[in-house]
Design a protein around this motif. Structure first.
Motif, PDB file in Angstrom:
ATOM      1  N   PHE A   1       0.805  -1.221   0.000  1.00 54.68           N
ATOM      2  CA  PHE A   1       0.000   0.000   0.000  1.00 54.68           C
ATOM      3  C   PHE A   1       0.843   1.279   0.000  1.00 54.68           C
ATOM      4  O   PHE A   1       0.314   2.377   0.112  1.00 54.68           O
ATOM      5  N   GLY A   2       2.174   1.133  -0.109  1.00 60.86           N
ATOM      6  CA  GLY A   2       3.045   2.294  -0.205  1.00 60.86           C
ATOM      7  C   GLY A   2       3.089   3.149   1.045  1.00 60.86           C
ATOM      8  O   GLY A   2       3.248   4.377   0.974  1.00 60.86           O
ATOM      9  N   LEU A   3       3.000   2.504   2.214  1.00 54.07           N
ATOM     10  CA  LEU A   3       3.056   3.224   3.489  1.00 54.07           C
ATOM     11  C   LEU A   3       4.505   3.288   3.982  1.00 54.07           C
ATOM     12  O   LEU A   3       5.394   2.632   3.442  1.00 54.07           O
ATOM     13  N   ASN A   4       4.717   4.079   5.038  1.00 51.34           N
ATOM     14  CA  ASN A   4       6.069   4.214   5.591  1.00 51.34           C
ATOM     15  C   ASN A   4       6.381   3.167   6.660  1.00 51.34           C
ATOM     16  O   ASN A   4       7.520   2.725   6.791  1.00 51.34           O
ATOM     17  N   ASN A   5       5.381   2.800   7.437  1.00 51.49           N
ATOM     18  CA  ASN A   5       5.604   1.842   8.524  1.00 51.49           C
ATOM     19  C   ASN A   5       4.277   1.226   8.965  1.00 51.49           C
ATOM     20  O   ASN A   5       3.204   1.630   8.500  1.00 51.49           O
ATOM     21  N   THR A   6       4.361   0.274   9.878  1.00 54.46           N
ATOM     22  CA  THR A   6       3.155  -0.435  10.324  1.00 54.46           C
ATOM     23  C   THR A   6       2.256   0.442  11.186  1.00 54.46           C
ATOM     24  O   THR A   6       1.055   0.163  11.294  1.00 54.46           O
ATOM     25  N   ASP A   7       2.803   1.471  11.803  1.00 52.64           N
ATOM     26  CA  ASP A   7       1.954   2.388  12.570  1.00 52.64           C
ATOM     27  C   ASP A   7       0.882   3.005  11.672  1.00 52.64           C
ATOM     28  O   ASP A   7      -0.265   3.179  12.081  1.00 52.64           O
ATOM     29  N   GLU A   8       1.274   3.337  10.452  1.00 55.34           N
ATOM     30  CA  GLU A   8       0.316   3.913   9.509  1.00 55.34           C
ATOM     31  C   GLU A   8      -0.767   2.910   9.129  1.00 55.34           C
ATOM     32  O   GLU A   8      -1.879   3.293   8.751  1.00 55.34           O
ATOM     33  N   LEU A   9      -0.426   1.645   9.244  1.00 51.34           N
ATOM     34  CA  LEU A   9      -1.367   0.592   8.878  1.00 51.34           C
ATOM     35  C   LEU A   9      -2.458   0.417   9.929  1.00 51.34           C
ATOM     36  O   LEU A   9      -3.611   0.130   9.598  1.00 51.34           O
ATOM     37  N   ILE A  10      -2.095   0.623  11.213  1.00 47.33           N
ATOM     38  CA  ILE A  10      -3.036   0.291  12.287  1.00 47.33           C
ATOM     39  C   ILE A  10      -3.621   1.497  13.016  1.00 47.33           C
ATOM     40  O   ILE A  10      -4.673   1.382  13.629  1.00 47.33           O
ATOM     41  N   HIS A  11      -2.955   2.646  12.958  1.00 44.60           N
ATOM     42  CA  HIS A  11      -3.464   3.822  13.670  1.00 44.60           C
ATOM     43  C   HIS A  11      -4.080   4.799  12.672  1.00 44.60           C
ATOM     44  O   HIS A  11      -3.389   5.362  11.834  1.00 44.60           O
ATOM     45  N   GLY A  12      -5.387   4.987  12.789  1.00 43.58           N
ATOM     46  CA  GLY A  12      -6.062   5.881  11.859  1.00 43.58           C
ATOM     47  C   GLY A  12      -5.834   5.433  10.431  1.00 43.58           C
ATOM     48  O   GLY A  12      -5.553   6.230   9.541  1.00 43.58           O
ATOM     49  N   SER A  13      -5.933   4.128  10.207  1.00 41.43           N
ATOM     50  CA  SER A  13      -5.563   3.551   8.927  1.00 41.43           C
ATOM     51  C   SER A  13      -6.367   4.095   7.761  1.00 41.43           C
ATOM     52  O   SER A  13      -7.585   4.202   7.818  1.00 41.43           O
ATOM     53  N   SER A  14      -5.635   4.452   6.703  1.00 36.99           N
ATOM     54  CA  SER A  14      -6.284   4.861   5.457  1.00 36.99           C
ATOM     55  C   SER A  14      -6.509   3.645   4.570  1.00 36.99           C
ATOM     56  O   SER A  14      -7.058   3.749   3.477  1.00 36.99           O
ATOM     57  N   VAL A  15      -6.065   2.482   5.055  1.00 36.43           N
ATOM     58  CA  VAL A  15      -6.168   1.251   4.277  1.00 36.43           C
ATOM     59  C   VAL A  15      -7.377   0.424   4.692  1.00 36.43           C
ATOM     60  O   VAL A  15      -8.205   0.044   3.865  1.00 36.43           O
ATOM     61  N   PHE A  16      -7.498   0.147   6.004  1.00 40.52           N
ATOM     62  CA  PHE A  16      -8.558  -0.730   6.491  1.00 40.52           C
ATOM     63  C   PHE A  16      -9.638   0.045   7.238  1.00 40.52           C
ATOM     64  O   PHE A  16      -9.357   1.052   7.893  1.00 40.52           O
ATOM     65  N   SER A  17     -10.860  -0.474   7.177  1.00 45.54           N
ATOM     66  CA  SER A  17     -11.957   0.133   7.935  1.00 45.54           C
ATOM     67  C   SER A  17     -11.776  -0.118   9.421  1.00 45.54           C
ATOM     68  O   SER A  17     -12.072   0.732  10.252  1.00 45.54           O
ATOM     69  N   LYS A  18     -11.292  -1.317   9.751  1.00 41.65           N
ATOM     70  CA  LYS A  18     -11.073  -1.666  11.158  1.00 41.65           C
ATOM     71  C   LYS A  18      -9.905  -2.638  11.248  1.00 41.65           C
ATOM     72  O   LYS A  18      -9.767  -3.540  10.409  1.00 41.65           O
ATOM     73  N   VAL A  19      -9.059  -2.444  12.263  1.00 45.30           N
ATOM     74  CA  VAL A  19      -7.941  -3.343  12.519  1.00 45.30           C
ATOM     75  C   VAL A  19      -8.149  -3.973  13.891  1.00 45.30           C
ATOM     76  O   VAL A  19      -8.247  -3.267  14.898  1.00 45.30           O
TER      77      VAL A  19
END
Length: 331
Positions: free
Chosen positions: A169-187
Protein backbone atom coordinates in the motif's frame (compact mmCIF):
# COMPACT_ATOMS: atom_id res chain seq x y z
CA UNK A 1 30.26 -24.60 74.80
CA UNK A 2 27.33 -27.02 74.49
CA UNK A 3 25.04 -24.16 73.41
CA UNK A 4 27.58 -23.02 70.79
CA UNK A 5 27.72 -26.52 69.28
CA UNK A 6 23.92 -26.67 69.12
CA UNK A 7 23.82 -23.27 67.42
CA UNK A 8 26.48 -24.32 64.91
CA UNK A 9 24.58 -27.53 64.11
CA UNK A 10 21.33 -25.58 63.73
CA UNK A 11 23.05 -23.08 61.42
CA UNK A 12 24.52 -25.88 59.33
CA UNK A 13 21.10 -27.55 59.07
CA UNK A 14 19.50 -24.32 57.90
CA UNK A 15 22.30 -23.70 55.39
CA UNK A 16 22.11 -27.14 53.82
CA UNK A 17 18.32 -27.15 53.99
CA UNK A 18 18.16 -23.86 52.06
CA UNK A 19 20.72 -25.11 49.55
CA UNK A 20 18.68 -28.24 48.89
CA UNK A 21 15.50 -26.21 48.52
CA UNK A 22 17.24 -23.84 46.11
CA UNK A 23 18.52 -26.74 44.00
CA UNK A 24 15.00 -28.20 43.78
CA UNK A 25 13.36 -24.93 42.73
CA UNK A 26 11.50 -25.70 39.49
CA UNK A 27 12.62 -24.46 36.13
CA UNK A 28 9.67 -22.60 34.68
CA UNK A 29 8.85 -22.75 30.98
CA UNK A 30 6.14 -20.54 29.48
CA UNK A 31 4.21 -21.10 26.25
CA UNK A 32 2.36 -18.72 23.95
CA UNK A 33 -1.43 -19.08 23.58
CA UNK A 34 -1.18 -21.25 20.46
CA UNK A 35 0.96 -23.82 22.29
CA UNK A 36 -1.09 -23.47 25.50
CA UNK A 37 -4.08 -25.21 23.93
CA UNK A 38 -5.37 -28.66 24.84
CA UNK A 39 -4.07 -29.93 21.49
CA UNK A 40 -0.48 -29.20 22.59
CA UNK A 41 -0.62 -30.93 25.99
CA UNK A 42 1.55 -33.86 24.81
CA UNK A 43 4.23 -31.44 23.62
CA UNK A 44 4.25 -29.48 26.88
CA UNK A 45 4.54 -32.71 28.86
CA UNK A 46 7.41 -33.89 26.66
CA UNK A 47 9.34 -30.64 27.10
CA UNK A 48 8.84 -30.86 30.85
CA UNK A 49 10.25 -34.41 30.97
CA UNK A 50 13.22 -33.70 28.64
CA UNK A 51 14.36 -30.61 30.54
CA UNK A 52 13.81 -32.17 33.97
CA UNK A 53 15.86 -35.22 33.05
CA UNK A 54 18.63 -33.05 31.61
CA UNK A 55 19.20 -30.94 34.72
CA UNK A 56 17.73 -33.17 37.45
CA UNK A 57 15.29 -30.48 38.57
CA UNK A 58 11.52 -30.31 38.48
CA UNK A 59 10.02 -28.29 35.63
CA UNK A 60 6.89 -26.19 35.88
CA UNK A 61 4.89 -25.38 32.75
CA UNK A 62 3.04 -22.09 32.43
CA UNK A 63 0.33 -21.67 29.81
CA UNK A 64 -1.00 -18.28 28.72
CA UNK A 65 -3.93 -16.74 26.88
CA UNK A 66 -2.10 -13.61 25.77
CA UNK A 67 1.17 -13.00 23.90
CA UNK A 68 2.29 -10.15 26.12
CA UNK A 69 1.83 -12.15 29.32
CA UNK A 70 4.16 -14.86 27.99
CA UNK A 71 6.78 -12.33 26.89
CA UNK A 72 6.70 -10.46 30.20
CA UNK A 73 7.20 -13.73 32.09
CA UNK A 74 10.50 -14.50 30.35
CA UNK A 75 11.71 -10.87 30.23
CA UNK A 76 11.06 -10.27 33.93
CA UNK A 77 12.72 -13.52 35.05
CA UNK A 78 9.45 -15.10 36.22
CA UNK A 79 10.15 -17.81 33.64
CA UNK A 80 13.48 -19.46 32.90
CA UNK A 81 12.54 -20.70 29.44
CA UNK A 82 9.92 -19.95 26.81
CA UNK A 83 8.71 -20.97 23.39
CA UNK A 84 8.07 -17.69 21.59
CA UNK A 85 7.97 -16.34 18.05
CA UNK A 86 10.96 -14.72 16.34
CA UNK A 87 9.64 -11.17 16.79
CA UNK A 88 8.74 -11.88 20.41
CA UNK A 89 12.28 -13.16 20.97
CA UNK A 90 13.84 -10.07 19.36
CA UNK A 91 11.79 -7.80 21.63
CA UNK A 92 12.61 -9.92 24.68
CA UNK A 93 16.35 -9.90 23.92
CA UNK A 94 16.30 -6.15 23.37
CA UNK A 95 14.74 -5.56 26.77
CA UNK A 96 16.73 -8.26 28.54
CA UNK A 97 19.96 -9.36 26.77
CA UNK A 98 20.10 -12.40 29.07
CA UNK A 99 17.34 -13.97 26.94
CA UNK A 100 19.00 -16.04 24.21
CA UNK A 101 17.79 -18.70 21.77
CA UNK A 102 18.67 -22.30 22.49
CA UNK A 103 17.10 -24.22 19.63
CA UNK A 104 14.48 -24.27 16.91
CA UNK A 105 12.93 -26.97 14.76
CA UNK A 106 14.62 -27.78 11.47
CA UNK A 107 13.11 -28.48 8.08
CA UNK A 108 13.67 -31.70 6.10
CA UNK A 109 17.44 -31.13 5.92
CA UNK A 110 17.94 -31.27 9.67
CA UNK A 111 19.62 -27.82 9.57
CA UNK A 112 18.69 -24.14 9.81
CA UNK A 113 18.66 -23.86 6.01
CA UNK A 114 14.99 -24.79 5.73
CA UNK A 115 13.81 -24.02 9.27
CA UNK A 116 10.68 -22.24 8.10
CA UNK A 117 6.93 -22.09 8.59
CA UNK A 118 4.28 -19.86 7.01
CA UNK A 119 2.46 -16.67 7.88
CA UNK A 120 -0.92 -16.66 6.16
CA UNK A 121 -3.37 -13.97 5.17
CA UNK A 122 -6.71 -15.67 4.61
CA UNK A 123 -10.31 -14.83 3.76
CA UNK A 124 -13.55 -16.80 3.82
CA UNK A 125 -13.58 -19.10 0.81
CA UNK A 126 -16.96 -17.78 -0.34
CA UNK A 127 -15.41 -14.29 -0.60
CA UNK A 128 -12.06 -15.31 -2.12
CA UNK A 129 -12.92 -14.50 -5.78
CA UNK A 130 -13.35 -10.79 -4.98
CA UNK A 131 -9.68 -10.58 -4.00
CA UNK A 132 -8.44 -11.79 -7.38
CA UNK A 133 -6.97 -9.67 -10.11
CA UNK A 134 -7.02 -11.98 -13.10
CA UNK A 135 -5.74 -15.36 -11.94
CA UNK A 136 -3.77 -14.04 -8.97
CA UNK A 137 -4.77 -12.77 -5.55
CA UNK A 138 -4.15 -9.06 -5.05
CA UNK A 139 -3.67 -7.78 -1.48
CA UNK A 140 -4.52 -4.21 -2.49
CA UNK A 141 -8.12 -5.38 -2.94
CA UNK A 142 -8.28 -5.65 0.87
CA UNK A 143 -8.53 -1.85 1.04
CA UNK A 144 -11.54 -0.72 3.05
CA UNK A 145 -12.02 -4.14 4.66
CA UNK A 146 -11.75 -5.24 8.29
CA UNK A 147 -8.59 -7.19 9.09
CA UNK A 148 -7.55 -9.23 12.13
CA UNK A 149 -4.00 -9.68 13.38
CA UNK A 150 -2.76 -11.65 16.39
CA UNK A 151 -0.62 -9.22 18.40
CA UNK A 152 1.99 -6.59 17.58
CA UNK A 153 4.47 -8.99 19.25
CA UNK A 154 3.57 -11.86 16.91
CA UNK A 155 6.00 -12.57 14.10
CA UNK A 156 3.68 -14.48 11.78
CA UNK A 157 0.48 -12.93 13.11
CA UNK A 158 1.56 -9.32 12.58
CA UNK A 159 5.17 -8.32 11.86
CA UNK A 160 5.68 -10.32 8.66
CA UNK A 161 2.23 -9.81 7.07
CA UNK A 162 1.96 -6.19 8.22
CA UNK A 163 5.31 -5.26 6.69
CA UNK A 164 4.25 -6.87 3.43
CA UNK A 165 1.01 -4.86 3.48
CA UNK A 166 2.97 -1.67 4.19
CA UNK A 167 4.91 -2.26 0.97
CA UNK A 168 1.81 -3.18 -1.03
CA UNK A 169 0.00 0.00 0.00
CA UNK A 170 3.04 2.29 -0.20
CA UNK A 171 3.06 3.22 3.49
CA UNK A 172 6.07 4.21 5.59
CA UNK A 173 5.60 1.84 8.52
CA UNK A 174 3.16 -0.44 10.32
CA UNK A 175 1.95 2.39 12.57
CA UNK A 176 0.32 3.91 9.51
CA UNK A 177 -1.37 0.59 8.88
CA UNK A 178 -3.04 0.29 12.29
CA UNK A 179 -3.46 3.82 13.67
CA UNK A 180 -6.06 5.88 11.86
CA UNK A 181 -5.56 3.55 8.93
CA UNK A 182 -6.28 4.86 5.46
CA UNK A 183 -6.17 1.25 4.28
CA UNK A 184 -8.56 -0.73 6.49
CA UNK A 185 -11.96 0.13 7.93
CA UNK A 186 -11.07 -1.67 11.16
CA UNK A 187 -7.94 -3.34 12.52
CA UNK A 188 -8.46 -6.02 15.17
CA UNK A 189 -5.92 -7.73 17.46
CA UNK A 190 -7.18 -11.10 18.66
CA UNK A 191 -4.37 -11.94 21.11
CA UNK A 192 -3.85 -15.42 19.68
CA UNK A 193 -3.64 -17.21 16.32
CA UNK A 194 -6.84 -19.10 17.16
CA UNK A 195 -8.60 -15.83 17.94
CA UNK A 196 -7.57 -14.28 14.64
CA UNK A 197 -9.09 -17.21 12.78
CA UNK A 198 -12.24 -17.03 14.90
CA UNK A 199 -12.62 -13.36 13.93
CA UNK A 200 -12.77 -14.57 10.34
CA UNK A 201 -15.33 -17.30 11.09
CA UNK A 202 -17.55 -14.86 13.00
CA UNK A 203 -17.31 -12.31 10.18
CA UNK A 204 -15.86 -9.74 12.56
CA UNK A 205 -13.02 -9.55 10.03
CA UNK A 206 -12.95 -9.91 6.27
CA UNK A 207 -9.34 -11.07 6.30
CA UNK A 208 -7.06 -12.43 9.00
CA UNK A 209 -3.33 -12.96 9.51
CA UNK A 210 -2.16 -16.01 11.47
CA UNK A 211 -0.14 -19.20 11.33
CA UNK A 212 -1.64 -22.68 11.36
CA UNK A 213 0.32 -25.13 13.53
CA UNK A 214 1.37 -27.81 11.10
CA UNK A 215 0.28 -30.76 13.25
CA UNK A 216 -2.81 -29.47 15.00
CA UNK A 217 -5.47 -31.42 13.07
CA UNK A 218 -7.97 -28.54 12.96
CA UNK A 219 -8.36 -28.27 9.19
CA UNK A 220 -8.83 -30.54 6.22
CA UNK A 221 -7.08 -29.31 3.07
CA UNK A 222 -9.74 -29.18 0.34
CA UNK A 223 -7.84 -27.43 -2.46
CA UNK A 224 -4.29 -26.38 -3.35
CA UNK A 225 -0.97 -27.05 -1.63
CA UNK A 226 -0.64 -26.96 2.14
CA UNK A 227 0.33 -23.54 3.56
CA UNK A 228 0.71 -22.00 0.10
CA UNK A 229 -1.19 -19.15 -1.57
CA UNK A 230 -4.43 -20.56 -2.98
CA UNK A 231 -4.81 -23.33 -0.39
CA UNK A 232 -8.36 -23.75 0.91
CA UNK A 233 -9.21 -25.40 4.22
CA UNK A 234 -12.35 -26.65 5.95
CA UNK A 235 -12.64 -26.88 9.74
CA UNK A 236 -12.67 -30.60 10.53
CA UNK A 237 -15.51 -32.28 12.39
CA UNK A 238 -14.59 -32.71 16.05
CA UNK A 239 -11.85 -30.06 15.94
CA UNK A 240 -10.62 -28.77 19.28
CA UNK A 241 -12.08 -25.56 20.68
CA UNK A 242 -12.48 -22.83 19.66
CA UNK A 243 -12.54 -24.32 16.14
CA UNK A 244 -15.09 -26.96 17.06
CA UNK A 245 -17.74 -24.24 17.19
CA UNK A 246 -17.30 -23.64 13.46
CA UNK A 247 -17.38 -27.08 11.79
CA UNK A 248 -17.33 -26.93 8.01
CA UNK A 249 -16.21 -23.28 7.87
CA UNK A 250 -13.93 -22.71 4.91
CA UNK A 251 -11.03 -20.30 4.47
CA UNK A 252 -8.70 -19.59 1.56
CA UNK A 253 -5.10 -18.39 1.79
CA UNK A 254 -4.60 -15.32 -0.40
CA UNK A 255 -0.99 -14.79 0.69
CA UNK A 256 1.55 -17.19 2.16
CA UNK A 257 4.85 -15.83 3.50
CA UNK A 258 7.81 -17.95 4.72
CA UNK A 259 8.90 -17.16 8.30
CA UNK A 260 11.93 -18.24 10.37
CA UNK A 261 10.96 -20.91 12.87
CA UNK A 262 10.32 -19.79 16.44
CA UNK A 263 13.02 -20.34 19.06
CA UNK A 264 13.00 -22.02 22.43
CA UNK A 265 14.73 -19.41 24.58
CA UNK A 266 16.57 -19.43 27.91
CA UNK A 267 17.24 -16.79 30.53
CA UNK A 268 21.00 -16.97 31.09
CA UNK A 269 20.71 -15.10 34.39
CA UNK A 270 18.35 -17.60 35.99
CA UNK A 271 19.94 -20.77 34.56
CA UNK A 272 23.57 -21.69 35.21
CA UNK A 273 25.99 -22.19 32.29
CA UNK A 274 26.01 -25.92 33.04
CA UNK A 275 22.22 -26.07 32.97
CA UNK A 276 22.09 -24.10 29.72
CA UNK A 277 24.51 -26.54 28.10
CA UNK A 278 22.66 -29.63 29.33
CA UNK A 279 19.28 -28.27 28.22
CA UNK A 280 20.56 -27.36 24.77
CA UNK A 281 22.21 -30.76 24.32
CA UNK A 282 19.05 -32.57 25.44
CA UNK A 283 16.78 -30.55 23.16
CA UNK A 284 18.96 -31.15 20.09
CA UNK A 285 19.54 -34.86 20.77
CA UNK A 286 18.42 -37.72 18.53
CA UNK A 287 16.28 -38.95 21.41
CA UNK A 288 14.26 -35.71 21.31
CA UNK A 289 14.14 -35.86 17.50
CA UNK A 290 12.23 -39.13 17.85
CA UNK A 291 10.02 -38.09 20.77
CA UNK A 292 6.36 -38.28 19.60
CA UNK A 293 5.42 -35.52 22.01
CA UNK A 294 7.83 -33.12 20.29
CA UNK A 295 7.55 -34.29 16.67
CA UNK A 296 4.54 -35.77 14.94
CA UNK A 297 5.74 -39.35 14.56
CA UNK A 298 3.79 -41.51 12.11
CA UNK A 299 1.74 -44.14 13.93
CA UNK A 300 1.83 -42.36 17.31
CA UNK A 301 -1.37 -41.25 19.01
CA UNK A 302 0.44 -38.25 20.51
CA UNK A 303 -0.11 -34.87 18.89
CA UNK A 304 3.45 -33.52 18.74
CA UNK A 305 4.31 -29.86 18.24
CA UNK A 306 6.45 -29.97 15.12
CA UNK A 307 6.08 -31.73 11.76
CA UNK A 308 8.52 -34.58 11.14
CA UNK A 309 9.43 -33.76 7.55
CA UNK A 310 12.13 -36.43 7.26
CA UNK A 311 14.36 -38.70 9.31
CA UNK A 312 16.79 -35.78 9.60
CA UNK A 313 14.24 -33.36 11.08
CA UNK A 314 15.18 -32.39 14.63
CA UNK A 315 15.66 -29.47 16.98
CA UNK A 316 18.85 -27.63 16.06
CA UNK A 317 20.97 -25.07 17.88
CA UNK A 318 20.40 -21.48 16.84
CA UNK A 319 21.84 -18.09 17.69
CA UNK A 320 20.76 -14.49 18.12
CA UNK A 321 22.29 -13.46 14.79
CA UNK A 322 20.17 -16.00 12.88
CA UNK A 323 17.14 -13.81 13.61
CA UNK A 324 18.68 -10.71 12.02
CA UNK A 325 16.53 -11.36 8.93
CA UNK A 326 13.44 -10.65 11.03
CA UNK A 327 15.16 -7.83 12.93
CA UNK A 328 16.00 -6.04 9.69
CA UNK A 329 12.34 -5.97 8.61
CA UNK A 330 11.51 -3.40 11.27
CA UNK A 331 14.60 -1.19 10.92
Amino acid sequence: MKHKIILLLASAFLFFGCTKEEVQKPITMVFLPNESSEAMKDARQAFMEIISEAVDRPVEIKTTTDYNIALEAIISGNADMAYIGAEGYINAHKRNPAIVPAATNSGPSGTLEDALYYSLIAVRTEDAPQYKNGNDYDLTLLKGKNISFVSTSSTSGFVIPANLLVKKFGLNNTDELIHGSSVFSKVLFAGSHQGSQVNLFRKDADAAAFAIPQTIGVYDLIEGEDYQTGASYKVAEGAVDPFGKFPGSEITVIQSIPVLNAPIVMNTKTLSPDEQHKIQEALTSEKTANNPGIFKIKGSDKQGMYPKYSEKTKLVKTTDSWYDKIRNLTK
